[in-house]
Scaffold this motif. Structure first.
Motif, PDB file in Angstrom:
ATOM      1  N   ILE A  21     -18.984  37.848  68.665  1.00 50.24           N
ATOM      2  CA  ILE A  21     -18.448  36.807  67.792  1.00 50.24           C
ATOM      3  C   ILE A  21     -17.342  37.450  66.955  1.00 50.24           C
ATOM      4  CG2 ILE A  21     -19.006  35.101  66.014  1.00 50.24           C
ATOM      5  CD1 ILE A  21     -22.034  35.602  67.063  1.00 50.24           C
ATOM      6  N   TYR A  22     -16.115  37.005  67.184  1.00 49.07           N
ATOM      7  CA  TYR A  22     -14.979  37.527  66.416  1.00 49.07           C
ATOM      8  C   TYR A  22     -14.908  36.796  65.074  1.00 49.07           C
ATOM      9  CZ  TYR A  22     -13.065  40.048  70.457  1.00 49.07           C
ATOM     10  OH  TYR A  22     -12.869  40.905  71.503  1.00 49.07           O
ATOM     11  N   PRO A  23     -14.231  37.413  64.104  1.00 50.56           N
ATOM     12  CA  PRO A  23     -14.062  36.740  62.816  1.00 50.56           C
ATOM     13  C   PRO A  23     -13.478  35.335  63.021  1.00 50.56           C
ATOM     14  CG  PRO A  23     -13.173  38.974  62.722  1.00 50.56           C
ATOM     15  CD  PRO A  23     -13.596  38.736  64.131  1.00 50.56           C
ATOM     16  N   ASN A  80     -15.584  32.937  63.577  1.00 53.51           N
ATOM     17  CA  ASN A  80     -16.632  32.366  64.416  1.00 53.51           C
ATOM     18  C   ASN A  80     -16.181  32.072  65.850  1.00 53.51           C
ATOM     19  OD1 ASN A  80     -19.325  31.982  64.441  1.00 53.51           O
ATOM     20  ND2 ASN A  80     -19.250  29.816  63.808  1.00 53.51           N
ATOM     21  N   VAL A  81     -15.288  32.923  66.378  1.00 59.38           N
ATOM     22  CA  VAL A  81     -14.872  32.789  67.783  1.00 59.38           C
ATOM     23  C   VAL A  81     -15.944  33.444  68.647  1.00 59.38           C
ATOM     24  CG1 VAL A  81     -13.112  33.367  69.504  1.00 59.38           C
ATOM     25  CG2 VAL A  81     -12.437  32.926  67.124  1.00 59.38           C
ATOM     26  N   MET A  82     -16.664  32.603  69.409  1.00 65.33           N
ATOM     27  CA  MET A  82     -17.738  33.108  70.259  1.00 65.33           C
ATOM     28  C   MET A  82     -17.126  33.510  71.606  1.00 65.33           C
ATOM     29  SD  MET A  82     -21.380  33.059  70.310  1.00 65.33           S
ATOM     30  CE  MET A  82     -22.067  31.653  69.492  1.00 65.33           C
ATOM     31  N   ALA A  83     -16.689  34.763  71.704  1.00 64.42           N
ATOM     32  CA  ALA A  83     -15.978  35.223  72.910  1.00 64.42           C
ATOM     33  C   ALA A  83     -16.940  35.466  74.068  1.00 64.42           C
ATOM     34  CB  ALA A  83     -15.191  36.483  72.607  1.00 64.42           C
ATOM     35  N   VAL A  84     -18.154  35.943  73.751  1.00 64.35           N
ATOM     36  CA  VAL A  84     -19.178  36.166  74.781  1.00 64.35           C
ATOM     37  C   VAL A  84     -20.497  35.656  74.228  1.00 64.35           C
ATOM     38  CG1 VAL A  84     -20.424  37.889  76.157  1.00 64.35           C
ATOM     39  CG2 VAL A  84     -17.988  38.205  75.695  1.00 64.35           C
ATOM     40  N   GLY A 133     -12.792  35.226  86.008  1.00 62.74           N
ATOM     41  CA  GLY A 133     -12.771  33.941  85.308  1.00 62.74           C
ATOM     42  C   GLY A 133     -11.374  33.717  84.764  1.00 62.74           C
ATOM     43  N   PRO A 134     -11.111  32.508  84.301  1.00 59.69           N
ATOM     44  CA  PRO A 134      -9.777  32.218  83.792  1.00 59.69           C
ATOM     45  C   PRO A 134      -9.479  32.991  82.505  1.00 59.69           C
ATOM     46  CG  PRO A 134     -11.241  30.345  83.451  1.00 59.69           C
ATOM     47  CD  PRO A 134     -12.015  31.357  84.234  1.00 59.69           C
ATOM     48  N   SER A 135      -8.228  33.034  82.141  1.00 58.11           N
ATOM     49  CA  SER A 135      -7.804  33.747  80.944  1.00 58.11           C
ATOM     50  C   SER A 135      -8.576  33.240  79.716  1.00 58.11           C
ATOM     51  CB  SER A 135      -6.300  33.524  80.780  1.00 58.11           C
ATOM     52  OG  SER A 135      -5.866  34.183  79.648  1.00 58.11           O
ATOM     53  N   GLY A 136      -9.052  34.169  78.907  1.00 58.41           N
ATOM     54  CA  GLY A 136      -9.735  33.800  77.673  1.00 58.41           C
ATOM     55  C   GLY A 136     -11.228  33.534  77.832  1.00 58.41           C
ATOM     56  N   CYS A 137     -11.788  33.805  79.031  1.00 57.81           N
ATOM     57  CA  CYS A 137     -13.203  33.469  79.257  1.00 57.81           C
ATOM     58  C   CYS A 137     -14.150  34.551  78.745  1.00 57.81           C
ATOM     59  CB  CYS A 137     -13.468  33.196  80.734  1.00 57.81           C
ATOM     60  SG  CYS A 137     -13.403  34.678  81.748  1.00 57.81           S
ATOM     61  N   GLY A 138     -13.600  35.686  78.306  1.00 58.84           N
ATOM     62  CA  GLY A 138     -14.454  36.730  77.732  1.00 58.84           C
ATOM     63  C   GLY A 138     -14.677  37.947  78.618  1.00 58.84           C
ATOM     64  N   LYS A 139     -13.919  38.059  79.697  1.00 62.77           N
ATOM     65  CA  LYS A 139     -14.096  39.191  80.619  1.00 62.77           C
ATOM     66  C   LYS A 139     -13.789  40.527  79.952  1.00 62.77           C
ATOM     67  CE  LYS A 139     -10.620  37.819  83.238  1.00 62.77           C
ATOM     68  NZ  LYS A 139     -10.108  36.588  82.644  1.00 62.77           N
ATOM     69  N   SER A 140     -12.587  40.605  79.354  1.00 63.15           N
ATOM     70  CA  SER A 140     -12.173  41.888  78.758  1.00 63.15           C
ATOM     71  C   SER A 140     -13.078  42.258  77.605  1.00 63.15           C
ATOM     72  CB  SER A 140     -10.736  41.806  78.236  1.00 63.15           C
ATOM     73  OG  SER A 140      -9.888  41.525  79.286  1.00 63.15           O
ATOM     74  N   THR A 141     -13.451  41.269  76.828  1.00 59.96           N
ATOM     75  CA  THR A 141     -14.338  41.543  75.694  1.00 59.96           C
ATOM     76  C   THR A 141     -15.647  42.151  76.200  1.00 59.96           C
ATOM     77  OG1 THR A 141     -13.350  39.745  74.436  1.00 59.96           O
ATOM     78  CG2 THR A 141     -15.513  40.493  73.725  1.00 59.96           C
ATOM     79  N   THR A 142     -16.187  41.598  77.277  1.00 59.67           N
ATOM     80  CA  THR A 142     -17.432  42.119  77.856  1.00 59.67           C
ATOM     81  C   THR A 142     -17.247  43.578  78.271  1.00 59.67           C
ATOM     82  OG1 THR A 142     -17.947  39.906  78.656  1.00 59.67           O
ATOM     83  CG2 THR A 142     -19.167  41.719  79.650  1.00 59.67           C
TER      84      THR A 142
HETATM   85  P1  ADP Z   1     -10.263  37.380  79.024  1.00 61.33           P
HETATM   86  O1  ADP Z   1     -10.326  38.852  79.197  1.00 61.33           O
HETATM   87  O2  ADP Z   1     -11.237  36.660  79.891  1.00 61.33           O
HETATM   88  O3  ADP Z   1      -8.877  36.826  79.182  1.00 61.33           O
HETATM   89  P2  ADP Z   1     -10.927  37.957  76.271  1.00 61.33           P
HETATM   90  O4  ADP Z   1     -12.203  38.667  76.411  1.00 61.33           O
HETATM   91  O5  ADP Z   1      -9.704  38.774  76.051  1.00 61.33           O
HETATM   92  O6  ADP Z   1     -10.713  37.009  77.553  1.00 61.33           O
HETATM   93  O7  ADP Z   1     -11.024  36.892  75.099  1.00 61.33           O
HETATM   94  C1  ADP Z   1     -12.092  35.988  74.974  1.00 61.33           C
HETATM   95  C2  ADP Z   1     -11.883  35.103  73.767  1.00 61.33           C
HETATM   96  O8  ADP Z   1     -11.951  35.864  72.589  1.00 61.33           O
HETATM   97  C3  ADP Z   1     -10.540  34.402  73.741  1.00 61.33           C
HETATM   98  O9  ADP Z   1     -10.724  33.117  73.235  1.00 61.33           O
HETATM   99  C4  ADP Z   1      -9.731  35.246  72.810  1.00 61.33           C
HETATM  100  O10 ADP Z   1      -8.741  34.474  72.176  1.00 61.33           O
HETATM  101  C5  ADP Z   1     -10.767  35.726  71.843  1.00 61.33           C
HETATM  102  N1  ADP Z   1     -10.415  37.052  71.278  1.00 61.33           N
HETATM  103  C6  ADP Z   1     -10.171  38.189  71.970  1.00 61.33           C
HETATM  104  N2  ADP Z   1      -9.937  39.215  71.135  1.00 61.33           N
HETATM  105  C7  ADP Z   1     -10.020  38.723  69.878  1.00 61.33           C
HETATM  106  C8  ADP Z   1      -9.875  39.295  68.564  1.00 61.33           C
HETATM  107  N3  ADP Z   1      -9.608  40.589  68.386  1.00 61.33           N
HETATM  108  N4  ADP Z   1     -10.040  38.445  67.504  1.00 61.33           N
HETATM  109  C9  ADP Z   1     -10.352  37.146  67.684  1.00 61.33           C
HETATM  110  N5  ADP Z   1     -10.495  36.556  68.873  1.00 61.33           N
HETATM  111  C10 ADP Z   1     -10.336  37.335  69.965  1.00 61.33           C
END
Ligand code: ADP
Length: 367
Positions: free
Chosen positions: A12-14, A16-20, A37-46
């Motif tokens: 959960i990013y500041p 309240n963005v629930m990325a994963v 998955g499509p862009s923004g789905c949370g892959k990189s964050t995982t």
């Molecule tokens: P992907 O790799 O699938 O494109 P990300 O994991 O980069 O997706 O991002 C997942 C979600 O988290 C997106 O909605 C993105 O905007 C958000 N996000 C990523 N990094 C940050 C961050 N540092 N602060 C806030 N939101 C973020």
């Protein structure tokens, strides 16, 4: 090499963005798992949570049996390869590859041996004295991979490593990374938005959408048994066709009625939609499971669709035909020598053995 486990992992990013959200995944020792998955789905964050580059908001991550939630990246014994290579521009290829080992105070002879071994595996021995700017994109990517290999890590993490390469080089590096996986017997977690990359490289694929894992399965399972309409539409190119319609019981048979065509369902398909009589469902069929009726051996009129051809794309070995029922558009992959002309009316046969049905509201597959 090692097993990697994610248990109820959240990010959960500041704001309240629930990325994963509640990710659960077991990557077996020596397995090649692709997150797609499509862009923004949370892959990189995982991936970055596994690497330790991103804090875990909730849940646990284990690498080789050790909980790593609070272990800094350098002590996790994993190596990451980035999309932008992240090479040091002022250092030679050799020094780029040796750098991580030098920091860890490896003896010089050991460093030399590992760098040369990795350079041989990647076919870049003759490039060792060059600087990154003197290399092509593909060569830079090899150096970035080499820098990971020399560490002999417990697991390799790849974050869209081929995105900056041209199409031909991407295909080549794809096979090289697959071969490398076999050769090293390494545990690999690989992120891409490209479903073809996922299908061709992964032992198993994790499909994500909106921070939620949709399905974890082998490439063929994903293709043949998608868990929901999203996965069905995401995996496969051209994508699966979808038709909205209703399930009707008539003359002792179960029908799917789209409005311009009626399909008489066989026993297997009828069983799937048995709980949906009188309701809307989504019917899905892949472009290759639609055939020109003139070539079909199935003469059942209840398996046919009439449609108008809108576009014909010759692909050499086959043709992609874009069609319109008057209500829905769809794509069929027909034989290279099937006759198809724009504006022509054509009759097609649906292979109901390969039909998929989805709940019109939730998108969940009906089984
Ligand atoms: P992907 O790799 O699938 O494109 P990300 O994991 O980069 O997706 O991002 C997942 C979600 O988290 C997106 O909605 C993105 O905007 C958000 N996000 C990523 N990094 C940050 C961050 N540092 N602060 C806030 N939101 C973020």
């Amino acid at each position: 090499m090692a097993k990697v486990i994610l248990q109820n992992v959240y990010k959960i990013y500041p704001g309240n963005v629930m990325a994963v959200r509640d990710a659960n995944l077991e990557i077996e020792d020596q397995e090649f798992v692709v997150l797609v998955g499509p862009s923004g789905c949370g892959k990189s964050t995982t991936l970055r949570m596994v690497a330790g580059l991103e804090e875990i908001s909730r849940g646990q991550i284990y690498i080789d049996g050790r909980k790593v939630n609070d272990v800094p990246p350098k002590d996790r014994d994993i190596a990451m390869v980035f999309q932008n290579y992240a090479l040091y521009p002022h250092m030679s290829v050799y020094k780029n590859m040796a750098f991580g080992l030098k920091l860890r105070k490896f003896p010089k002879a050991e460093i030399d041996q590992r760098v040369r071994e990795a350079a041989d595996i990647l076919g870049i021995r003759e490039l060792l004295e060059r600087k990154p700017k003197e290399l092509s994109g593909g060569q830079r990517q090899r150096v970035a991979v080499g820098r990971a290999i020399v560490r002999k890590p417990k697991a390799f993490l790849f974050d869209e490593p081929l995105s900056n390469l041209d199409a031909k080089m991407r295909v080549q590096m794809r096979t090289e990374i697959s071969k490398l996986h076999t050769r090293l017997g390494a545990t690999m977690l690989y992120v891409t938005h490209d479903q073809v990359e996922a299908m061709t490289m992964g032992d198993r694929i994790v499909v994500m959408k909106d921070g939620i894992i949709q399905q974890v399965a082998t490439p063929l399972e994903l293709y043949d048994q998608p868990a929901n309409q999203f996965v069905a539409g995401f995996i496969g190119s051209p994508p699966m066709n979808f038709f909205n319609g209703s399930v009707v019981q008539q003359n002792g048979a179960t029908w799917f009625k789209e409005g311009t065509f009626d399909l008489c369902l066989d026993e297997r398909a009828a069983a799937k939609v048995a709980g949906y009589v009188g309701q809307q469902v989504v019917f899905g069929v892949r472009p290759e499971d639609i055939q020109d009726a003139r070539r079909a051996t199935d003469h059942d009129p209840g398996h046919r669709i009439r449609a108008t051809i809108e576009v014909v794309e010759p692909m050499g070995a086959e043709i992609f035909v874009y069609l319109n029922t008057g209500r829905n558009t769809f794509i069929a992959r027909l034989g290279a020598h099937d006759e198809a002309a724009v504006d022509q009316q054509i009759e097609l046969v649906i292979n109901l053995q390969k039909a998929h049905f989805f709940d019109a509201g939730s998108g969940e597959v009906l089984v």
